[in-house]
Motif scaffolding. Structure first.
Motif, short mmCIF file in Angstrom:
data_model
loop_
_atom_site.label_atom_id
_atom_site.label_comp_id
_atom_site.label_asym_id
_atom_site.label_seq_id
_atom_site.Cartn_x
_atom_site.Cartn_y
_atom_site.Cartn_z
N ASP A 8 -10.56 -12.46 29.73
CA ASP A 8 -11.51 -11.76 30.59
C ASP A 8 -11.24 -10.26 30.63
O ASP A 8 -12.16 -9.45 30.59
CB ASP A 8 -11.48 -12.32 32.01
N VAL A 11 -12.29 -8.74 27.21
CA VAL A 11 -13.75 -8.68 27.10
C VAL A 11 -14.32 -7.57 27.98
O VAL A 11 -15.15 -6.77 27.53
CB VAL A 11 -14.38 -10.04 27.45
N ALA A 12 -13.87 -7.49 29.21
CA ALA A 12 -14.38 -6.47 30.13
C ALA A 12 -14.14 -5.06 29.60
O ALA A 12 -15.04 -4.21 29.64
CB ALA A 12 -13.75 -6.64 31.51
N VAL A 15 -16.40 -4.44 26.39
CA VAL A 15 -17.80 -4.23 26.75
C VAL A 15 -17.97 -2.85 27.38
O VAL A 15 -18.89 -2.11 27.03
CB VAL A 15 -18.31 -5.34 27.70
N SER A 21 -22.20 -7.41 23.58
CA SER A 21 -22.26 -8.43 24.64
C SER A 21 -20.89 -9.08 24.86
O SER A 21 -20.02 -9.04 24.00
CB SER A 21 -23.27 -9.51 24.27
N LYS A 22 -20.77 -9.72 26.04
CA LYS A 22 -19.54 -10.47 26.32
C LYS A 22 -19.36 -11.58 25.30
O LYS A 22 -18.24 -11.83 24.84
CB LYS A 22 -19.61 -11.07 27.73
N ARG A 26 -16.05 -12.22 23.02
CA ARG A 26 -15.30 -13.48 23.16
C ARG A 26 -15.16 -14.18 21.81
O ARG A 26 -14.10 -14.71 21.49
CB ARG A 26 -15.98 -14.41 24.15
#
Length: 75
Positions: A8, A11-12, A15, A21-22, A26
């Motif tokens: 998480d 990814v955050a 992005v 995109s997430k 991922r």
């Protein structure tokens, strides 16, 4: 820190800093492998990112930063 939480965070940041995109990030990050602390006492996790050379470099640079902050993960 858990493997899901680490993903998480990756990814955050990706992005926020690089767009897309997430789901894209991922998929590029892939699964986090957790190893035994008995055999990997300094850092017990690894990721094998996929994608373009630039995307892999971005993920690996971020991984290096997170390894310094979170070298050991829990299952």
């Amino acid at each position: 820190m858990t493997a899901d939480r680490l993903t998480d965070l990756l990814v955050a940041r990706l992005v926020r800093d690089h767009g897309r995109s997430k789901h894209h990030w991922r998929k590029a990050i892939g699964p986090v492998r957790i190893y035994s602390r008995a055999t990997h006492s300094h850092c017990n996790w690894a990721i094998n990112p996929t994608g373009s050379a630039q995307e892999i470099a971005l993920i690996e640079t971020l991984m290096d930063d997170l390894r310094m902050r979170h070298p050991l993960l829990t299952a």
